[in-house]
Motif scaffolding. Sequence first.
Motif, PDB file in Angstrom:
ATOM      1  N   VAL A  40     -19.670  -7.230  17.322  1.00  0.00           N
ATOM      2  CA  VAL A  40     -21.074  -6.864  17.145  1.00  0.00           C
ATOM      3  C   VAL A  40     -21.460  -5.769  18.133  1.00  0.00           C
ATOM      4  N   GLU A  41     -20.887  -5.830  19.335  1.00  0.00           N
ATOM      5  CA  GLU A  41     -21.168  -4.793  20.324  1.00  0.00           C
ATOM      6  C   GLU A  41     -20.610  -3.451  19.871  1.00  0.00           C
ATOM      7  N   GLU A  42     -19.472  -3.454  19.179  1.00  0.00           N
ATOM      8  CA  GLU A  42     -18.914  -2.206  18.639  1.00  0.00           C
ATOM      9  C   GLU A  42     -19.858  -1.593  17.610  1.00  0.00           C
ATOM     10  N   ALA A  43     -20.663  -2.446  16.934  1.00  0.00           N
ATOM     11  CA  ALA A  43     -21.620  -1.941  15.944  1.00  0.00           C
ATOM     12  C   ALA A  43     -22.906  -1.444  16.598  1.00  0.00           C
ATOM     13  N   GLY A  44     -22.985  -1.543  17.934  1.00  0.00           N
ATOM     14  CA  GLY A  44     -24.132  -0.994  18.645  1.00  0.00           C
ATOM     15  C   GLY A  44     -25.121  -2.016  19.159  1.00  0.00           C
ATOM     16  N   TYR A  45     -24.802  -3.302  19.054  1.00  0.00           N
ATOM     17  CA  TYR A  45     -25.720  -4.350  19.504  1.00  0.00           C
ATOM     18  C   TYR A  45     -25.121  -5.064  20.710  1.00  0.00           C
ATOM     19  N   CYS A  46     -25.705  -4.834  21.881  1.00  0.00           N
ATOM     20  CA  CYS A  46     -25.231  -5.524  23.085  1.00  0.00           C
ATOM     21  C   CYS A  46     -25.939  -6.856  23.297  1.00  0.00           C
ATOM     22  N   ASN A  47     -27.074  -7.037  22.647  1.00  0.00           N
ATOM     23  CA  ASN A  47     -27.847  -8.269  22.824  1.00  0.00           C
ATOM     24  C   ASN A  47     -27.276  -9.398  21.964  1.00  0.00           C
ATOM     25  N   CYS A  48     -25.982  -9.649  22.159  1.00  0.00           N
ATOM     26  CA  CYS A  48     -25.259 -10.643  21.367  1.00  0.00           C
ATOM     27  C   CYS A  48     -24.560 -11.616  22.308  1.00  0.00           C
ATOM     28  N   ILE A  49     -24.589 -12.898  21.957  1.00  0.00           N
ATOM     29  CA  ILE A  49     -23.913 -13.940  22.739  1.00  0.00           C
ATOM     30  C   ILE A  49     -23.089 -14.809  21.802  1.00  0.00           C
ATOM     31  N   SER A  50     -22.076 -15.444  22.375  1.00  0.00           N
ATOM     32  CA  SER A  50     -21.214 -16.348  21.611  1.00  0.00           C
ATOM     33  C   SER A  50     -21.304 -17.747  22.194  1.00  0.00           C
ATOM     34  N   VAL A  51     -21.276 -18.756  21.311  1.00  0.00           N
ATOM     35  CA  VAL A  51     -21.250 -20.139  21.790  1.00  0.00           C
ATOM     36  C   VAL A  51     -19.913 -20.381  22.480  1.00  0.00           C
ATOM     37  N   PRO A  52     -19.851 -21.293  23.451  1.00  0.00           N
ATOM     38  CA  PRO A  52     -18.625 -21.454  24.237  1.00  0.00           C
ATOM     39  C   PRO A  52     -17.541 -22.290  23.582  1.00  0.00           C
ATOM     40  N   ASN A  53     -17.894 -23.064  22.563  1.00  0.00           N
ATOM     41  CA  ASN A  53     -16.905 -23.991  22.008  1.00  0.00           C
ATOM     42  C   ASN A  53     -16.681 -23.795  20.525  1.00  0.00           C
ATOM     43  N   GLY A  54     -16.795 -22.559  20.055  1.00  0.00           N
ATOM     44  CA  GLY A  54     -16.564 -22.299  18.644  1.00  0.00           C
ATOM     45  C   GLY A  54     -17.552 -23.055  17.797  1.00  0.00           C
ATOM     46  N   ILE A  66     -12.468  -4.467   8.051  1.00  0.00           N
ATOM     47  CA  ILE A  66     -12.323  -4.052   6.656  1.00  0.00           C
ATOM     48  C   ILE A  66     -13.241  -2.877   6.316  1.00  0.00           C
ATOM     49  N   PHE A  67     -14.501  -2.953   6.757  1.00  0.00           N
ATOM     50  CA  PHE A  67     -15.491  -1.971   6.320  1.00  0.00           C
ATOM     51  C   PHE A  67     -15.941  -1.014   7.413  1.00  0.00           C
ATOM     52  N   GLY A  68     -15.749  -1.377   8.679  1.00  0.00           N
ATOM     53  CA  GLY A  68     -16.155  -0.492   9.757  1.00  0.00           C
ATOM     54  C   GLY A  68     -17.489  -0.897  10.372  1.00  0.00           C
ATOM     55  N   GLU A  69     -17.786  -0.242  11.490  1.00  0.00           N
ATOM     56  CA  GLU A  69     -18.955  -0.636  12.276  1.00  0.00           C
ATOM     57  C   GLU A  69     -20.266  -0.338  11.568  1.00  0.00           C
ATOM     58  N   HIS A  70     -20.314   0.693  10.706  1.00  0.00           N
ATOM     59  CA  HIS A  70     -21.567   1.027  10.035  1.00  0.00           C
ATOM     60  C   HIS A  70     -21.974  -0.062   9.046  1.00  0.00           C
ATOM     61  N   VAL A  71     -20.982  -0.677   8.363  1.00  0.00           N
ATOM     62  CA  VAL A  71     -21.293  -1.772   7.433  1.00  0.00           C
ATOM     63  C   VAL A  71     -21.717  -3.010   8.205  1.00  0.00           C
ATOM     64  N   LEU A  72     -21.042  -3.295   9.323  1.00  0.00           N
ATOM     65  CA  LEU A  72     -21.419  -4.446  10.140  1.00  0.00           C
ATOM     66  C   LEU A  72     -22.847  -4.279  10.656  1.00  0.00           C
TER      67      LEU A  72
END
Length: 692
Positions: free
Chosen positions: A285-299, A382-388
């Motif tokens: 998600v950060e590659e698509a330009g969004y740094c305000n992203c977090i991931s849960v720690p346990n999947g 598959i589609f690239g950062e612009h599609v994401l």
Amino acid sequence: MPPLRHPLLCNILHSTVLMRSSCHLLEEISGCSAAVPGFSFRFLHRRANPFGNNSRIIVRSLKYSGFCCCRQLSSSRPSEGAVDKKLKRLHEKLGELGVECDPNRAGQYTHSTCPQCGGGDSKEKSFSLFIREDGKIALWSCFRAKCGWKGCVKTSENEEKYIVLHSFGSETSDGSLMRKKYRTISEEDLHLEPLCPELVAYFNARCISIETLQRNVVMQRVWGDEIVIAFTYRRNGKLVSCNYFDVEKNFWQEKDTERIFFGLDDLLPENEIIIVDSEFDKLSVEEAGYCNCISVPNGKASKFADDLHGEHEDVSFHYLWKCKEYFEKVPRIILATNGDGLGQALAEELARRLGKERCWRVKWPKKSATEICKDANEVLNIFGEHVLKEVIEKAEMFPIRGLLNFSNYFTEITDYYNCIQGFELGVSTGWRALDDLYNIVPGELTVITGVPNSGKSEWIDALLCNINESFGWTFALCSMENKVEDHARKLLEKHIKKPFFKMRNERSVERMSLLELEQGKKWLNDTFHIIRCDDDSIPSINWVLTLAKAAVLRHGVRGLVIDPYNELDHQRFSSQTETEYVSRMLTMIKRFAHHHSCHVWFVAHPKQLQNWGGNPPNLYDISGSAHFINKCDNGIVIHRDRVENGPDNRVRVSVRKVRNKVIGRVGDAQLAYDRVTGLFHDIDEPSNFLGR
């Protein structure tokens, strides 16, 4: 010396017994023993009591808490300066835990707002704190049922440092208390290293750049004979935990460390947040330009609760509660979890805790005719950062049960326009005189009334036979005024168009044959399903609708007849008026009709008419409540005109209410009744038996 009952220390002993020997722990607790389920701690030797043989122990119970504190009364009291020094150090230690206290109130109980739960919505002062006068120990407890935070701070043996023993009040699945004390780790302790070129290439193959890796401090660690990826979890720049990932795609976490979101430091106050369920997706998600992203720690949590508990009981989502201050003023939260079942379940659980009203969720694009992309990293590959980026920008509002948009029904609206089902405009009653006034639509409620012996039940039976003959509908009958065999006779006469018995004074009229009877019995069985009490009990509306639902699901019936209202068992509360009861009952019937696409005909008799002059009643004359006309979709009055020197077979069908203008209008129609067959005909329609 008998043991002192001490439930708080019981919890402390329970949670720390794996780390310390029981003898050493007893010495630390200054001679206090506790009764713990499954354990028995007692003084092993006299020397385990630091107060000596002549010391006296006074037990003071904290109000409501169920635990007590111990205080020494001895002739050898410590100096006042030493006590002040200890109280000051104790105050500092409590301050580190967020517990505010007044050292001048040592030996007293103080009540304030709990630093853990904040006193809930009411901000109640549920937090009780006690500090011993000598500054050696402090005990606290929160009495809110959803919190229950308890703890203890006391001096060690050399009185140079303090030992913090505290726990949350809720228990985990294995019965052990959750400890707030976590391991302190560092990159040096974990032997973390910068990523090697091979791992950088591995990430590049997944469209994740080295700049993104460096910004998120993704590192590596030598684990046995292999190198594994180390995702560092940080808060305010400090390393809190670490997740590992190997080439076999196995994940594991650093033990005894605090669980928080990955990328927590990227969040800005009052800015929208994107939540994903893996570190790879966060980086994508950060590659698509969004740094305000977090991931849960346990999947994905392996088990979700049916009910939403308090934060200390919500073990699977403890990381969310630990970071709740980051979400307090966030206007929008985008849930970009995996597209599989577990990922969608995780999104549901996160939305429940964060508030569905401010949650959006992404809709992953298709990667083939039958498959959709499972996560952000797959879309990126598959589609690239612009599609994401486009997928995230087009996130949809998280559905809230009962709160919808018309877009949710566009398919149904189009089908309605095209009359896909075939009865959107209603089906005909079978009488031309009524085609412009009343047509039948599944999902509606028609209330029918009329004075006794006006032909209400006969008209409904004829209506059902017409609809079955023209459209093949089947019906459920709850007709409590008819015996089964009599009702069968009336229906068979209308279907076969011959009398069931030989008619008196009608010697020229042929009775239905035995072969016709057998064919008619099969038609009866295929067309109608009976709802009836076989014993002396009186059916309630709940009982009738439960069986009607079974008839819809099992036999696909399109219509339900309840005839009449006064034969039902009306069980209403003593505080409930008949008007309130009728309103609730009709609402239940309408919901049944709508949810099961089943038309309901409900017969209700009028109240006793004073000085009745022979005119037809209106719907407001129905006994019980004006809600019969207020809540129905269609209201019909059946009336037999008794005109002197006129035909006695004329029946007036007065349509007094039509909610849906598409299927009819208010007006009157005249039908002729054939008493031989029980059929109704248009006035200009010839009949072999009409008027006899």
